[in-house]
Motif scaffolding. Structure first.
Motif, PDB file in Angstrom:
ATOM      1  N   ARG A  43       0.821  -1.219   0.000  1.00  0.00           N
ATOM      2  CA  ARG A  43       0.000   0.000   0.000  1.00  0.00           C
ATOM      3  C   ARG A  43       0.851   1.264   0.000  1.00  0.00           C
ATOM      4  N   GLU A  44       2.125   1.131   0.316  1.00  0.00           N
ATOM      5  CA  GLU A  44       3.031   2.276   0.186  1.00  0.00           C
ATOM      6  C   GLU A  44       3.255   2.593  -1.295  1.00  0.00           C
ATOM      7  N   VAL A  45       3.142   1.570  -2.138  1.00  0.00           N
ATOM      8  CA  VAL A  45       3.300   1.722  -3.585  1.00  0.00           C
ATOM      9  C   VAL A  45       1.958   2.056  -4.235  1.00  0.00           C
ATOM     10  N   ASP A  46       0.910   1.361  -3.800  1.00  0.00           N
ATOM     11  CA  ASP A  46      -0.436   1.560  -4.351  1.00  0.00           C
ATOM     12  C   ASP A  46      -1.457   1.462  -3.217  1.00  0.00           C
ATOM     13  N   PRO A  47      -1.956   2.590  -2.741  1.00  0.00           N
ATOM     14  CA  PRO A  47      -2.886   2.594  -1.612  1.00  0.00           C
ATOM     15  C   PRO A  47      -4.187   1.825  -1.843  1.00  0.00           C
TER      16      PRO A  47
END
Length: 57
Positions: A43-47
């Motif tokens: 989720r740091e890359v894609d929430p």
């Protein structure tokens, strides 16, 4: 998703073998604790990442 297995392992605080299994073994379902760590890192890359995108829950 633009993240390597090594980056995932480091970001999630899991070992590289676990990251490899999560990324490549069909039918692999990690423990709930590991699943949460992986999802948090992704989720740091894609929430918008959802668990059901990766595992049959």
């Amino acid at each position: 998703m633009g993240i390597t297995q090594e980056e995932l392992a480091k970001s999630a605080g899991i070992n590289r073998d676990t990251a490899s299994a999560a990324c490549s073994k069909i039918g692999y379902i990690p423990s709930p604790i590991v699943m949460k760590k992986i999802l948090k890192a992704l989720r740091e890359v894609d929430p918008s990442v959802r668990a059901d995108k990766f595992w049959n829950l």
